[in-house]
Design a protein around this motif. Structure first.
Motif, PDB file in Angstrom:
ATOM      1  N   THR A 205       9.903  -9.425  -5.804  1.00  0.00           N
ATOM      2  CA  THR A 205      10.758  -8.578  -4.978  1.00  0.00           C
ATOM      3  C   THR A 205      11.310  -9.427  -3.847  1.00  0.00           C
ATOM      4  O   THR A 205      10.646 -10.379  -3.416  1.00  0.00           O
TER       5      THR A 205
ATOM      6  N   LEU B 290       2.157  -3.308  -2.088  1.00  0.00           N
ATOM      7  CA  LEU B 290       2.295  -3.137  -3.535  1.00  0.00           C
ATOM      8  C   LEU B 290       0.953  -2.765  -4.166  1.00  0.00           C
ATOM      9  O   LEU B 290       0.883  -1.884  -5.032  1.00  0.00           O
TER      10      LEU B 290
ATOM     11  N   TYR C 254       2.592   1.412  -2.610  1.00  0.00           N
ATOM     12  CA  TYR C 254       3.792   1.684  -1.803  1.00  0.00           C
ATOM     13  C   TYR C 254       5.013   0.931  -2.328  1.00  0.00           C
ATOM     14  O   TYR C 254       5.812   0.387  -1.567  1.00  0.00           O
ATOM     15  N   GLU C 255       5.186   0.917  -3.636  1.00  0.00           N
ATOM     16  CA  GLU C 255       6.305   0.172  -4.231  1.00  0.00           C
ATOM     17  C   GLU C 255       7.653   0.681  -3.724  1.00  0.00           C
ATOM     18  O   GLU C 255       8.552  -0.125  -3.429  1.00  0.00           O
ATOM     19  N   ASP C 256       7.805   1.989  -3.628  1.00  0.00           N
ATOM     20  CA  ASP C 256       9.079   2.544  -3.156  1.00  0.00           C
ATOM     21  C   ASP C 256       9.364   2.127  -1.717  1.00  0.00           C
ATOM     22  O   ASP C 256      10.508   1.846  -1.356  1.00  0.00           O
TER      23      ASP C 256
ATOM     24  N   VAL D  80       8.322  -0.619  -0.272  1.00  0.00           N
ATOM     25  CA  VAL D  80       8.695  -2.041  -0.274  1.00  0.00           C
ATOM     26  C   VAL D  80      10.175  -2.192  -0.601  1.00  0.00           C
ATOM     27  O   VAL D  80      10.908  -2.943   0.064  1.00  0.00           O
ATOM     28  N   ARG D  81      10.624  -1.464  -1.602  1.00  0.00           N
ATOM     29  CA  ARG D  81      12.050  -1.538  -1.944  1.00  0.00           C
ATOM     30  C   ARG D  81      12.914  -1.018  -0.797  1.00  0.00           C
ATOM     31  O   ARG D  81      13.966  -1.577  -0.491  1.00  0.00           O
TER      32      ARG D  81
END
Length: 283
Positions: free
Chosen positions: A7, A253, A257-259, A261-262
């Motif tokens: 990412t 990650l 909390y992937e969303d 991070v994006r």
């Protein structure tokens, strides 16, 4: 060897000082841990040995910052951008140490904002930096500082860029968001650096401590991440080190909390600054 996080990883606010500090070594540390992009804010003028007498004196500070950014870009898998402006702490150095009136300090600092704006307008910098002291000051100094901040908002509105703010600790800066709006600058293009996990008004650039990041990640609101690394050999433990943001991204990650991070590293940078951290990332 790079610790690939799959990412973009942006540190939204740090300083680089190749003359006195770690400079490119700090960038290498950031990149090795998976960092890809940096927003490099010029150090306060006096810390680079520049005692400003007139607005043109800020040019040397800005040029040195741009040189550091160019070197950082060469060392990153993504790139770096300069954020230029006048540190609000200058007002006290001018008034308390050098005998300026608050009005004279205001005018010199507004002139510095104008010079920074010329760099942004020419495409040599990404955004402006301004704000007001985070400590108690006289009413006259507070008024002068708010006038400088307003000038930064006015110039940003004219040239179409964002403003990073240094302010007092607060989770409600709707007063400054209203000032920005009043001069034609969308508050979503105003960023409070050194923010807690939530903020009313500007976009928070959250200090990368786990408790703050957890609040930001769970808020579903736009946010950015930063270290405020100062790159000062005399203050090696000041604020957070350059490895912190990539380490915290890995923790986010792993914590699901992937969303978020994006949101912090792709969506919010695009919305606030108009930068594409994916397209500027080398395969």
């Amino acid at each position: 060897m790079t610790d690939d996080l799959d990412t973009p990883v942006l540190d939204n606010h740090l300083h680089l000082d190749p003359r006195h500090g770690r400079g490119i070594d700090a960038v290498d540390d950031f990149a090795r841990l998976g960092g890809t992009h940096l927003l490099v804010v010029n150090k306060p003028s006096w810390l680079l040995g520049v005692d400003v007498e007139e607005p043109a004196d800020f040019q040397a500070v800005f040029e040195e910052t741009i040189d550091a950014v160019d070197a950082a870009t060469d060392a990153l898998p993504g790139r770096a951008w300069p954020v230029l402006g006048v540190h609000p702490g200058l007002v006290n150095r001018l008034v308390d140490d050098r005998g300026f009136s608050p009005e004279e300090a205001r005018d010199l600092m507004c002139g510095g904002i104008d010079v920074a704006s010329e760099f942004v307008d020419a495409g040599r910098a990404l955004a402006l930096k301004s704000g007001r002291p985070h400590y108690d000051v006289s009413d006259a100094v507070w008024e002068a500082s708010n006038a400088v901040t307003r000038r930064a908002f006015e110039r940003a509105a004219e040239i179409g860029c964002a403003v990073q703010l240094h302010t007092e600790a607060s989770e409600d800066l709707t007063d400054l968001a209203a000032v920005a709006e009043s001069v034609g600058l969308d508050p979503t293009n105003v960023v409070k650096h050194y923010a807690a996990g939530r903020l009313a008004g500007p976009i928070p650039s959250v200090m990368s401590e786990k408790d703050r990041l957890k609040r930001a990640a769970e808020s579903d609101e736009p946010f950015l991440m930063e270290t405020d690394f100062v790159d000062d050999p005399d203050r090696p433990g000041m604020v957070l080190g350059p490895k912190t943001v990539p380490r915290r991204v890995r923790w986010m990650l792993e914590s699901g909390y992937e969303d978020a991070v994006r949101r912090a590293h792709v969506e919010t940078p695009a919305a606030v600054y108009g930068i594409d951290t994916e397209a500027t990332l080398e395969a």
